[in-house]
Write an enzyme that holds these catalytic residues in place. Structure first.
Site, PDB file in Angstrom:
ATOM      1  N   HIS A 114       0.872  -1.181   0.000  1.00 60.85           N
ATOM      2  CA  HIS A 114       0.000   0.000   0.000  1.00 60.85           C
ATOM      3  C   HIS A 114       0.917   1.243   0.000  1.00 60.85           C
ATOM      4  O   HIS A 114       0.937   2.015   0.945  1.00 60.85           O
ATOM      5  CB  HIS A 114      -0.919  -0.034   1.223  1.00 60.85           C
ATOM      6  N   ASN A 127     -12.260   0.058  -4.699  1.00 69.16           N
ATOM      7  CA  ASN A 127     -12.318   1.197  -3.773  1.00 69.16           C
ATOM      8  C   ASN A 127     -13.194   2.257  -4.427  1.00 69.16           C
ATOM      9  O   ASN A 127     -12.932   2.668  -5.562  1.00 69.16           O
ATOM     10  CB  ASN A 127     -10.918   1.786  -3.537  1.00 69.16           C
ATOM     11  N   TYR A 179     -15.396   5.945  -3.658  1.00 68.79           N
ATOM     12  CA  TYR A 179     -15.713   7.029  -2.722  1.00 68.79           C
ATOM     13  C   TYR A 179     -16.760   7.998  -3.229  1.00 68.79           C
ATOM     14  O   TYR A 179     -17.609   8.455  -2.489  1.00 68.79           O
ATOM     15  CB  TYR A 179     -14.445   7.828  -2.396  1.00 68.79           C
ATOM     16  N   GLU A 192     -12.688  -0.476   0.000  1.00 67.54           N
ATOM     17  CA  GLU A 192     -12.717   0.834   0.665  1.00 67.54           C
ATOM     18  C   GLU A 192     -13.969   1.564   0.223  1.00 67.54           C
ATOM     19  O   GLU A 192     -14.260   1.664  -0.967  1.00 67.54           O
ATOM     20  CB  GLU A 192     -11.510   1.709   0.266  1.00 67.54           C
TER      21      GLU A 192
HETATM   22  O1  LGS Z   1      -6.444   6.993   2.750  1.00 66.16           O
HETATM   23  C1  LGS Z   1      -6.723   6.626   1.492  1.00 66.16           C
HETATM   24  C2  LGS Z   1      -8.154   6.794   1.094  1.00 66.16           C
HETATM   25  C3  LGS Z   1      -8.816   8.113   1.382  1.00 66.16           C
HETATM   26  O2  LGS Z   1      -9.086   8.653   0.086  1.00 66.16           O
HETATM   27  C4  LGS Z   1      -6.304   5.186   1.177  1.00 66.16           C
HETATM   28  O3  LGS Z   1      -5.023   4.913   1.645  1.00 66.16           O
HETATM   29  C5  LGS Z   1      -6.329   4.987  -0.309  1.00 66.16           C
HETATM   30  O4  LGS Z   1      -6.250   3.611  -0.607  1.00 66.16           O
HETATM   31  C6  LGS Z   1      -7.521   5.608  -1.037  1.00 66.16           C
HETATM   32  O5  LGS Z   1      -7.064   6.089  -2.244  1.00 66.16           O
HETATM   33  N1  LGS Z   1      -8.162   6.717  -0.340  1.00 66.16           N
HETATM   34  C7  LGS Z   1      -8.692   7.816  -0.882  1.00 66.16           C
HETATM   35  N2  LGS Z   1      -8.802   7.992  -2.146  1.00 66.16           N
HETATM   36  C8  LGS Z   1      -9.202   9.115  -2.867  1.00 66.16           C
HETATM   37  C9  LGS Z   1      -8.069   9.806  -3.518  1.00 66.16           C
HETATM   38  C10 LGS Z   1      -8.534  11.012  -4.235  1.00 66.16           C
HETATM   39  C11 LGS Z   1      -7.446  11.651  -4.974  1.00 66.16           C
HETATM   40  C12 LGS Z   1      -7.955  12.190  -6.226  1.00 66.16           C
HETATM   41  C13 LGS Z   1      -6.887  12.362  -7.218  1.00 66.16           C
HETATM   42  C14 LGS Z   1      -7.257  11.750  -8.535  1.00 66.16           C
HETATM   43  C15 LGS Z   1      -6.247  11.970  -9.564  1.00 66.16           C
END
Ligand code: LGS
Length: 489
Positions: free
Chosen positions: A145, A330, A332, A397
């Site tokens: 990770h 995952n 969101y 997730e």
């Molecule tokens: O903490 C992370 C969560 C929270 O938001 C976790 O470790 C990851 O596996 C996961 O990716 N998580 C997460 N994802 C959203 C990321 C958004 C970034 C947007 C950028 C796109 C190019």
């Protein structure tokens, strides 16, 4: 008679257009798994003790503190390295079925190489597994990770094709050591996010700008690494260990700004979810066609000799295809997409030629990028079913950041609405969903957001040297859902 006739017509119309999910019973089927997740760098702390070496994230936060919203580090994080027993007791009290956590490569193999195993590192994860076993909580282990040893980053990290072999050697150590007690492995968490945010938007480690091709090379090598590890498990361990192994992809739902623009929503899907899913889950394998075409075209426009997207040989395409026992998802949030041709031509950050925005009517969370759009989950689950022949989906997730420290009503609202959509997708649309995992178990180090964004079911006091834990209101809600195995507002 005319009146009665009209009444019947109206009733039929209303009935047909009414929510088809109205007659669904919101109970969870037997065997459906509900759990919570974390990752090593985000919770463990103990960054330089008990033989652990510096990871790429340790290096990033120490050398570029300005990259982290509150200039914090994961040096101590939630101190789960020392407090795992308390954490697992809390899980037991909530009644969750599984705990998804990751292993720190730098803790297990401090130099990165499989010959230099750190016994204390192995011991730590055995301790966690002992504790989970004691409480009958199923471990779901992510091998990687995002926190590989800095020693490997010095060799180019995921830009170096050799990284695939280093990873496979590391995974082999993991299978040999833990495979008899772990039935659910994930090789790599979200190649897309690590590679885009590490090599394009530069918010995450290693934060390197490699003139537009870094992210493509990064995912390319990760897919190879994943496939080699998968085959090793399949060949050498599966028959005795009997577990599952797969990969996790982040898939947002993309709606088009103009309702009929299916071209844009398809491009957005393929450039994000499809980038890793297509080579593994589609019938033909390899990257999505539209991705190959668009990136090749842009590379030409930019005067490059080769496409920024590397090519897989026929052998690699076959070797990678089918290498996941489940679709690790995952999810969101959702966004709105529209074509934006000017950006596409010469801006290598935008090879998909799309502009991403949000609908201002969507409810906000604590994170800028995360809007609450529950039907996005249903939509993405139906797309996965239709595009990839209804694979078993493990939601690894799903969750939301909520600024309320303990009275986290946004989280309760979010989890309720998203789980409801998931149950509709399962019961009405026959999507093959096996598990639901909440991100995250604890408030933790949220990468470039430091300790600002709170995703946890449990609040952690980061000013307290003891890192006191306090269950939030969502915990009592979740407890009753788990007890009755039925979704209730
Ligand atoms: O903490 C992370 C969560 C929270 O938001 C976790 O470790 C990851 O596996 C996961 O990716 N998580 C997460 N994802 C959203 C990321 C958004 C970034 C947007 C950028 C796109 C190019």
């Amino acid at each position: 008679y005319v009146f009665i006739f009209i009444l019947i017509i109206i009733t039929l119309l209303v009935f047909n257009s009414s929510d088809k999910s109205a007659d669904i019973d919101y109970s969870f089927p037997d065997g459906f798994l509900i759990g919570a997740a974390s990752s090593s760098y985000q919770v463990e702390g103990a960054w330089n003790t008990s033989g652990k070496s510096e990871s790429v994230w340790d290096n990033f936060v120490h050398t570029r503190p300005e990259k982290i919203a509150d200039r914090s580090t994961g040096d101590i994080a939630c101190d789960s390295y020392h407090k795992y027993k308390e954490d697992i007791q809390l899980m037991k009290d909530i009644g969750i079925n599984h705990y998804r956590f990751s292993l720190s490569w730098a803790r297990i193999l401090p130099t990165g190489y499989s010959k230099d195993v750190n016994k204390e590192g192995l011991r730590y994860y055995h301790n966690i597994l002992d504790e989970l076993e004691k409480h009958k909580i199923e471990p779901m282990v992510t091998i990687y990770h995002w926190d590989h040893p800095q020693s490997l980053e010095r060799l180019g990290g995921w830009m170096n094709e050799l990284m695939a072999d280093f990873f496979a050697d590391y995974a082999t150590v993991v299978f040999r050591e833990f495979g008899h007690r772990v039935k659910m492995f994930t090789t790599i968490n979200e190649p897309y996010i690590y590679c885009i945010v590490g090599y394009k938007t530069l918010r995450f480690a290693p934060g390197l700008n490699l003139s537009g091709w870094g992210a493509y090379q990064c995912v390319h090598n990760m897919l190879k690494a994943h496939a080699i590890a998968y085959h090793i498990y399949d060949r050498e361990f599966r028959s005795q260990q009997n577990g599952k192994i797969g990969i996790i992809m982040p898939c947002f739902q993309h709606y088009s700004k103009d309702k009929n623009d299916l071209v844009s929503t398809n491009i957005a899907f393929e450039f994000q979810c499809g980038w890793t899913a297509h080579p593994i889950f589609s019938k033909d394998g390899d990257y999505p066609k539209i991705m190959k075409q668009m990136i090749a075209k842009n590379s030409k426009l930019e005067g490059r000799k080769r496409s920024k997207l590397p090519t897989f040989s026929k052998q690699w395409i076959e070797y990678i295809k089918g290498t996941s026992d489940y679709f690790g998802l995952n999810h969101y949030t959702a966004d709105l997409v529209e074509p934006s041709p000017e950006a596409a031509a010469f801006d290598s950050l935008n090879d998909d030629g799309l502009l991403y925005t949000v609908d201002e009517k969507w409810l906000s969370s604590q994170s800028k990028w995360l809007k609450v759009v529950p039907d996005g989950l249903g939509e993405i689950l139906r797309q996965i079913k239709n595009r990839y022949n209804n694979p078993p989906v493990y939601i690894m997730e799903n969750g939301v950041s909520d600024p309320n420290t303990v009275n986290d009503t946004i989280r309760i609202q979010y989890l309720y609405a998203y789980m409801k959509e998931m149950l509709v997708a399962m019961k009405r649309d026959n999507c093959n969903i096996k598990a639901y995992t909440i991100w995250s178990f604890l408030d933790s180090f949220e990468w470039d957001m430091g300790y600002v964004d709170h995703f946890g079911l449990i609040s952690v006091d980061f000013n307290d040297p003891n890192r006191k834990r306090t269950p939030k209101k969502s915990v009592s809600w979740l407890k009753s859902v788990l007890k009755s195995r039925k979704l209730m507002p």
